[in-house]
Design a protein around this motif. Structure first.
Motif, PDB file in Angstrom:
ATOM      1  N   UNK A 213       0.846  -1.190   0.000  1.00 26.36           N
ATOM      2  CA  UNK A 213       0.000   0.000   0.000  1.00 26.36           C
ATOM      3  C   UNK A 213       0.882   1.240   0.000  1.00 26.36           C
ATOM      4  N   UNK A 214       0.438   2.257  -0.716  1.00 28.96           N
ATOM      5  CA  UNK A 214       1.258   3.459  -0.870  1.00 28.96           C
ATOM      6  C   UNK A 214       1.163   4.364   0.349  1.00 28.96           C
ATOM      7  N   UNK A 215      -0.049   4.621   0.816  1.00 32.73           N
ATOM      8  CA  UNK A 215      -0.253   5.514   1.958  1.00 32.73           C
ATOM      9  C   UNK A 215      -1.514   5.052   2.679  1.00 32.73           C
ATOM     10  N   UNK A 216      -1.390   4.723   3.949  1.00 32.01           N
ATOM     11  CA  UNK A 216      -2.418   3.977   4.667  1.00 32.01           C
ATOM     12  C   UNK A 216      -3.018   4.813   5.788  1.00 32.01           C
ATOM     13  N   UNK A 243       5.133   7.715   3.990  1.00 30.78           N
ATOM     14  CA  UNK A 243       4.953   6.387   3.408  1.00 30.78           C
ATOM     15  C   UNK A 243       5.035   6.513   1.891  1.00 30.78           C
ATOM     16  N   UNK A 244       5.286   5.409   1.203  1.00 28.27           N
ATOM     17  CA  UNK A 244       5.236   5.380  -0.253  1.00 28.27           C
ATOM     18  C   UNK A 244       6.546   5.663  -0.957  1.00 28.27           C
ATOM     19  N   UNK A 245       7.586   6.029  -0.210  1.00 19.93           N
ATOM     20  CA  UNK A 245       8.851   6.398  -0.859  1.00 19.93           C
ATOM     21  C   UNK A 245       9.434   5.238  -1.660  1.00 19.93           C
ATOM     22  N   UNK A 246       9.275   4.021  -1.149  1.00 26.27           N
ATOM     23  CA  UNK A 246       9.888   2.870  -1.814  1.00 26.27           C
ATOM     24  C   UNK A 246       9.117   2.438  -3.053  1.00 26.27           C
ATOM     25  N   UNK A 247       7.933   3.027  -3.256  1.00 26.64           N
ATOM     26  CA  UNK A 247       7.152   2.789  -4.472  1.00 26.64           C
ATOM     27  C   UNK A 247       7.217   3.984  -5.417  1.00 26.64           C
ATOM     28  N   UNK A 248       8.113   4.914  -5.117  1.00 26.12           N
ATOM     29  CA  UNK A 248       8.283   6.153  -5.886  1.00 26.12           C
ATOM     30  C   UNK A 248       6.993   6.983  -5.910  1.00 26.12           C
TER      31      UNK A 248
END
Length: 285
Positions: A213-216, A243-248
């Motif tokens: 999940x990108x941002x939870x 959150x989400x940094x590792x998914x760009x």
């Protein structure tokens, strides 16, 4: 029937966490909502149904696997869409979204070309504190290591998470390697949320560990309450989680815990696209 694509916890379009939202889902069965969510391939979709009150809507939130009793970014995205559709050029509006087990109050504001929305998740419920052995095993199930300065604990504002502190390296390299469902069932938790406590950054996956999940938003409230309870942040003072940094898709989740324990979670929302179903409700499962 129209549906919308939105980006939540996003300072600009094509950032944050994507969402499919149906502003008027009357006539859709639960199986149709499930099938549409699978088709649209979003982490979650939200389906709204009007009530007798103009500012109150029933809401159903689906992942590809199930309907959720609560979720964060779909509710925030829905508030922005309702503002766009029903509040015209008003600067601020207020909404009530009725889920199966709770009603969530939200506010929405126009901000530039997008919106800023916020929800009150209520008081957090603090559940089981994991033993050091459980926390270590769970961290190893992600190929990580438990940050033993802080306890792992189940916390919920509507959806129970195991909040698992890990090292910054462990967060960056995390990949689910074991079936954690038996332990989650034992602890009464739905998901695991990995946290780099010092950076206020986290990651979480679906139960199979396939989709991150990108941002939870449903985890941000428990994390905020946990941090305030641990003295890492102060009650009454807003702060941000990441959150989400590792998914760009880096995302900022704004949180605040009031003196009486009420947890607020907010963020920016951008409208991205509008689509139209070519099938009638009667043609759907």
């Amino acid at each position: 029937m129209q549906y919308w694509q939105l980006d939540v916890f996003a300072e600009r379009p094509l950032a944050g966490n994507g969402l499919a939202a149906f502003a008027d889902a009357r006539g859709l069965s639960a199986s149709a909502m499930q099938a549409l969510t699978i088709e649209l391939r979003q982490f979650e979709s939200i389906f709204l149904l009007p009530t007798a009150s103009a500012d109150c809507f029933r809401a159903h939130i689906f992942t590809a696997e199930e309907e959720l009793p609560f979720a964060g970014h779909p509710l925030l995205g829905a508030a922005a869409l309702l503002h766009h559709l029903h509040a015209g050029e008003q600067h601020e509006s207020h909404w009530q979204l009725e889920l199966r087990e709770k009603t969530v109050p939200l506010s929405s504001q126009r901000r530039g070309s997008g919106f800023y929305t916020e929800m009150n998740q209520g008081n957090a419920e603090f559940g089981a504190v994991l033993s050091s052995q459980q926390a270590r095993w769970l961290a190893e199930a992600f190929g990580s290591e438990h940050d033993s300065r802080h306890p792992a604990q189940v916390v919920s504002t509507g959806l129970p998470y195991v909040l698992l502190p890990v090292s910054s390296t462990g967060l960056a390299n995390a990949r689910q390697r074991e079936n954690m469902q038996p332990l989650l069932d034992e602890l009464g938790a739905a998901f695991v949320f990995l946290m780099d406590v010092d950076a206020a950054e986290g990651r979480t996956w679906d139960p199979e560990g396939v989709i991150e999940d990108i941002a939870t938003g449903s985890a941000a409230g428990p994390v905020a309450a946990w941090r305030v309870a641990r003295g890492l942040n102060q009650s009454g003072e807003p702060f941000s989680l990441h959150q989400g940094r590792f998914l760009r898709r880096p995302s900022q989740l704004d949180v605040q815990v009031s003196a009486d324990g009420q947890v607020r979670v907010g963020g920016q929302v951008q409208l991205l696209a509008r689509g139209e179903l070519l099938l009638s409700a009667g043609q759907l499962p």
